[in-house]
Scaffold this active site. Structure first.
Site: not given
Ligand code: UDX
Ligand code: UDX
Length: 459
Positions: A13, A92, A164-165, A218, A274, A277, A339
């Site tokens: 979640a 997760v 891709f959000l 991705k 992301c 990573k 960020f």
């Molecule tokens: C996203 C993407 O889904 C993932 O691919 C990427 O590696 C990191 O960004 P995100 O939703 O942002 O994941 O991660 P996070 O906010 O850390 O949420 C993951 C959740 O999974 C946490 O709330 C954690 O408690 C939960 N979790 C983790 C479980 O419920 N079970 C587990 O075994 C491990």
């Molecule tokens: C990104 C991807 O856009 C999304 O599709 C993927 O699923 C998750 O990773 P996010 O990290 O939430 O999303 O934001 P994004 O707007 O892409 O920005 C990423 C980083 O790049 C931020 O630190 C942002 O400030 C930086 N950035 C982005 C720049 O420095 N310059 C730019 O022109 C655009």
């Protein structure tokens, strides 16, 4: 008979799982959606008015669906929902491994594996398992082998449906996506998932591919986005030494329809959980197949980003450091810690590296952010030398230097005529996002240093 997904569950979640499931539940009132998480505090927050993720529009979506066809439950309670589900999303975290083979590069799949074991233990009948988390290419092989340990008669199919959000625009990105990607091996499973998205996404935007293409796409999409930021940031350094203006260069280059104007904003560096990573994962995979040139090419995108952050910290220090390079006794205002704007997320935020570097040189920091909590700042930086300010003014009071690290809109309209008197004489404003009103700063008699523009003063 075509498959129909009436009950779905999602493990995780977080920033991805929570908003994604909320939008699915909102758009499909007839589908029962359960989100599970190991973290009880997170689940309690999802069930409260104070959601654990800040996203514009999210609260309204959750309030429409929660209690109707959307529920958030702990892992133990969730087992029964996984048993009843037609499809289970795995959402997760997949952080970079910190130990063992591939440490520092490969994605750590231990949480994904434990989800697969949980699903194998509780699923009944036929269940579609959907990779929502970003996975290394061929991760589905590993999930498949774990699912194979389930009771006889329990069957599975795996799909890859990466998200891709972008944070800060998650709800808009989910409601009006550029594309939805579904990778798989069996057309009937792909069609069943596509049927959900088709409720609000035009059919031509729902792309289906093989499993490995979806997993790899991705990683590559994030790598390309990160590469654009590193590309423009590399040119920002060249602009500063040649007198060219990065804004002008980016506008000209982006006007070519083959290149396009987006993602060309020079900055202190990219952050978020992301980009780095996924780049490291791509590099590791390339290396493991012996493609050293490919790995080296993408490594440079990571290295340039590190260099940009260090370069920026050095620029902040340069005018106020003593002969030994120390910043002891210097107070630096940090405007913005997230960020990017419109999020409270600090994962891999460039602010961490910049601040740590300044702290290591003895500076005291006064950090302000509109959404990041003081606890979050302290958990990244520690308490030593770190003050969390409630307002930009409180951060700026008595500062020897100012760094803008997040592009919060309010920082673009700060009243520098008023603020100038609060700063120490000679304090330079370093704009890591190129949003500060240069004319207002100059009129206030201050010096502004922007990325890719060099110093701007009245002189
Ligand atoms: C996203 C993407 O889904 C993932 O691919 C990427 O590696 C990191 O960004 P995100 O939703 O942002 O994941 O991660 P996070 O906010 O850390 O949420 C993951 C959740 O999974 C946490 O709330 C954690 O408690 C939960 N979790 C983790 C479980 O419920 N079970 C587990 O075994 C491990
Ligand atoms: C990104 C991807 O856009 C999304 O599709 C993927 O699923 C998750 O990773 P996010 O990290 O939430 O999303 O934001 P994004 O707007 O892409 O920005 C990423 C980083 O790049 C931020 O630190 C942002 O400030 C930086 N950035 C982005 C720049 O420095 N310059 C730019 O022109 C655009």
């Amino acid at each position: 008979m075509p498959l129909s997904l009436r009950k779905i569950a999602c493990i995780g979640a977080g920033y991805v799982g929570g908003p994604t499931m909320a939008v699915i539940a909102d758009r499909c009132p007839d589908i029962d959606v359960t989100v599970l998480d190991l973290n009880a505090e997170r689940i309690a927050a999802w069930n409260s008015a104070d959601l654990p993720v800040y996203e514009p529009g999210l609260a309204a979506v959750v309030s429409r669906a929660r209690g109707r066809n959307l529920r958030f439950v702990g892992q133990t309670e969730g087992a029964a929902y996984v048993a009843a589900a037609d499809a289970v999303f795995i959402s997760v975290n997949t952080p970079t491994k910190t130990e063992g083979e591939g440490a520092g590069k490969a994605s750590d799949l231990r949480y994904v594996e434990s989800c697969a074991r949980f699903i194998a233990a509780h699923a009944t009948g036929h269940t579609i398992v959907i990779e929502k988390s970003t996975m290394p290419v061929r991760a589905a092989d590993c999930i498949k082998s774990i699912l194979a340990t389930a009771r006889p008669g329990v069957t599975f199919d795996i799909l890859s449906n990466p998200e891709f959000l972008a944070e800060g625009t998650a709800i808009r990105d989910l409601e009006q996506p550029d594309r939805v990607l579904i990778g798989g091996e069996r057309p009937e499973s792909i069609a069943a998932l596509a049927e959900i998205y088709r409720r609000w996404v035009p059919t031509e935007r729902i792309l289906s591919t093989g499993l490995w293409s979806a997993e790899l796409s991705k990683l590559v999409a994030n790598a390309f986005l990160a590469q654009r930021v590193s590309s423009i940031n590399s040119i920002s350094a060249l602009c500063e030494v040649t007198g060219a203006d990065i804004g002008e260069v980016a506008a000209v280059v982006g006007a070519d329809s083959r290149i396009g104007p987006k993602f060309l904003r020079a900055s202190v560096g990219f952050g978020e959980s992301c980009f780095q990573k996924d780049l490291l994962s791509l590099i590791y995979i390339s290396e493991s197949y012996g493609l050293t040139e490919v790995a080296a090419y993408w490594q440079q995108v990571v290295d340039l980003n590190q260099w940009q952050k260090h370069r920026f910290a050095d620029q902040i220090a340069a005018p106020i450091a003593d002969a030994e390079g120390s910043l002891r006794g210097r107070r630096i205002a940090i405007l913005g810690f997230a960020f990017k704007k419109d999020t409270n997320d600090v994962r891999e935020t460039p602010a961490i590296d910049v601040c740590r570097q300044l702290l290591a040189r003895g500076a005291t920091l006064a950090v302000h952010d509109y959404r990041v909590t003081p606890e979050s700042v302290r958990s990244e930086l520690g308490a030593q030398g770190v003050e969390v300010a409630a307002t930009p003014e409180a951060a700026l009071a008595g500062a020897d230097g100012v760094a803008v690290l997040t592009e919060w809109s309010a920082y673009a309209t700060l009243d520098w005529a008023l603020l100038a008197g609060m700063l120490k004489a000679g304090a330079v404003i370093h704009d890591g996002r190129n949003i500060v009103d240069a004319t207002a700063v100059r009129r206030a008699g201050l010096t502004l240093r922007s990325i890719g523009r060099g110093a701007q003063t009245n002189a």
